[in-house]
Design an enzyme around this catalytic site. Structure first.
Site, PDB file in Angstrom:
ATOM      1  N   ASN A  59       9.930  64.950 -98.054  1.00 50.99           N
ATOM      2  CA  ASN A  59       9.504  66.222 -98.656  1.00 50.99           C
ATOM      3  C   ASN A  59      10.749  67.087 -98.814  1.00 50.99           C
ATOM      4  OD1 ASN A  59       8.438  68.692 -99.310  1.00 50.99           O
ATOM      5  ND2 ASN A  59       7.324  68.981 -97.380  1.00 50.99           N
ATOM      6  N   TRP A  60      11.212  67.195-100.045  1.00 47.36           N
ATOM      7  CA  TRP A  60      12.475  67.923-100.296  1.00 47.36           C
ATOM      8  C   TRP A  60      12.279  69.437-100.266  1.00 47.36           C
ATOM      9  CZ3 TRP A  60      15.046  64.750-104.899  1.00 47.36           C
ATOM     10  CH2 TRP A  60      15.321  63.450-104.437  1.00 47.36           C
ATOM     11  N   LYS A  61      11.035  69.882-100.214  1.00 43.71           N
ATOM     12  CA  LYS A  61      10.722  71.325-100.192  1.00 43.71           C
ATOM     13  C   LYS A  61      11.453  72.024-101.347  1.00 43.71           C
ATOM     14  CE  LYS A  61       9.662  70.888 -95.332  1.00 43.71           C
ATOM     15  NZ  LYS A  61       9.605  71.478 -93.994  1.00 43.71           N
ATOM     16  N   HIS A 112       0.256  71.542 -96.649  1.00 44.56           N
ATOM     17  CA  HIS A 112       1.440  71.671 -95.788  1.00 44.56           C
ATOM     18  C   HIS A 112       1.387  73.025 -95.077  1.00 44.56           C
ATOM     19  CE1 HIS A 112       5.551  71.956 -94.414  1.00 44.56           C
ATOM     20  NE2 HIS A 112       5.643  70.651 -94.588  1.00 44.56           N
ATOM     21  N   GLU A 131       3.583  75.107 -94.502  1.00 48.17           N
ATOM     22  CA  GLU A 131       4.309  76.193 -95.190  1.00 48.17           C
ATOM     23  C   GLU A 131       3.448  76.809 -96.287  1.00 48.17           C
ATOM     24  OE1 GLU A 131       7.810  73.869 -95.923  1.00 48.17           O
ATOM     25  OE2 GLU A 131       8.234  73.915 -93.774  1.00 48.17           O
ATOM     26  N   GLU A 179       1.656  67.197 -88.556  1.00 49.83           N
ATOM     27  CA  GLU A 179       2.903  67.949 -88.469  1.00 49.83           C
ATOM     28  C   GLU A 179       2.681  69.177 -87.588  1.00 49.83           C
ATOM     29  OE1 GLU A 179       5.627  66.989 -92.072  1.00 49.83           O
ATOM     30  OE2 GLU A 179       4.408  68.720 -92.562  1.00 49.83           O
ATOM     31  N   GLY A 215      11.267  71.784 -88.809  1.00 50.01           N
ATOM     32  CA  GLY A 215      12.532  72.475 -89.066  1.00 50.01           C
ATOM     33  C   GLY A 215      13.155  73.111 -87.836  1.00 50.01           C
ATOM     34  N   SER A 260      10.863  67.457 -87.641  1.00 50.06           N
ATOM     35  CA  SER A 260      12.190  67.181 -87.080  1.00 50.06           C
ATOM     36  C   SER A 260      12.463  65.688 -86.863  1.00 50.06           C
ATOM     37  CB  SER A 260      12.398  67.963 -85.779  1.00 50.06           C
ATOM     38  OG  SER A 260      12.353  69.359 -86.026  1.00 50.06           O
ATOM     39  N   GLY A 292      11.342  66.182 -93.647  1.00 49.92           N
ATOM     40  CA  GLY A 292      11.867  67.318 -94.400  1.00 49.92           C
ATOM     41  C   GLY A 292      13.381  67.254 -94.481  1.00 49.92           C
ATOM     42  N   GLY A 293      14.043  68.006 -93.615  1.00 48.59           N
ATOM     43  CA  GLY A 293      15.503  68.156 -93.671  1.00 48.59           C
ATOM     44  C   GLY A 293      16.268  66.847 -93.777  1.00 48.59           C
TER      45      GLY A 293
END
Ligand code: 13P
Length: 245
Positions: A6-8, A91, A93, A161, A167, A205, A226-227
């Site tokens: 997930n590149w957000k 998600h 977010e 999640e 993150g 993470s 993610g990251g």
């Protein structure tokens, strides 16, 4: 296993192209199902870069509506139309930043399923909810409210999640992941038989350095990353860990 990046809301079009190209070229033979979820303006470019590879591409959200006066929204049909094969829904977010309710998430999952694209439904508790001993009840409620009943058999993957692990560098312990994933598996078997054996992803993470441990937890069918999905080497390290799990 299923590994999703997930590149957000990150990167330029050139960075998206480069990353997609690197992953398409370096994906090992025998890699698990691998999917990329770039920002909407980068979808077409990423689709073109991975066209000759087994990697599939999806959107980070979709509208509950089919079409019409919904400025800024993207329908599931539009995603399907450009060749996207999946969409992330619910998600944390989006739940937090956009106040998405379980009812809206339910409508989005239904809309995506009508187009035939796959869904990753995200669930997970906040730090406060975990500390109050409510983590499992929260996740059960999100599953019950988010998934249409009865489900018609389209592919829905669940991603657990925990919000406090996203993150933050604080990955949940193997025991916590196992407990929650076993509960999700039992819930799916009891309430959504078509999803009884679907992948249950862990997200929060995940990195190459902790992926072995995450994949060793019970009922973990992959990761929503993610990251660490923003650099080819890091993401490929997680893919390799999944192959060795
Ligand atoms: P991080 O891997 O950056 O913690 O993000 C997880 C996530 O939210 C994936 O959807």
């Amino acid at each position: 296993m299923f590994i999703a990046g997930n590149w957000k809301m990150n990167g330029t079009i050139e960075q998206a192209r480069t990353l997609a190209r690197q992953l398409a070229n370096q994906l090992p033979t025998g890699a698990p199902t691998t999917a990329l979820f770039p920002p909407a303006p980068h979808l077409s470019a990423v689709l073109a870069e991975v066209a000759e590879s087994p990697i599939f591409v999806g959107g980070q959200d979709c509208s509950p509506h089919v079409q019409g006066a919904h400025t800024g929204d993207i329908s599931a049909g539009m995603l399907a139309d450009i060749g996207a094969r999946g969409v992330i829904i619910g998600h944390s977010e989006r739940r937090t930043n956009h106040g998405e309710t379980d009812a809206e998430i339910h409508a989005k999952v239904s809309a995506a399923m009508r187009t035939g694209i796959g869904v990753i439904l995200c669930v997970g508790e906040t730090r406060e909810q975990r500390e109050a001993g409510e983590a499992e009840a929260v996740v059960r409620a999100q599953l019950a409210a988010g998934l249409p009943d009865p489900l018609s058999g389209n592919a829905v993957t669940v991603a657990y999640e925990p919000v406090w692990a996203i993150g933050t560098g604080k990955v949940a312990t193997r025991d916590d992941i196992s407990t929650m994933h076993r509960m999700i598996r039992a819930w799916l078997r009891a309430h959504q038989p078509p999803l009884a054996e679907t992948f249950i992803l862990y997200g929060g993470s995940v990195k190459a350095a902790n992926a072995d441990d995450v994949f060793a937890a019970d009922e973990v069918g992959g990761a929503l990353v993610g990251g660490a999905s923003l650099k080819a080497d890091d993401f490929l390290g997680i893919i390799t860990a999944a192959m060795n799990a």
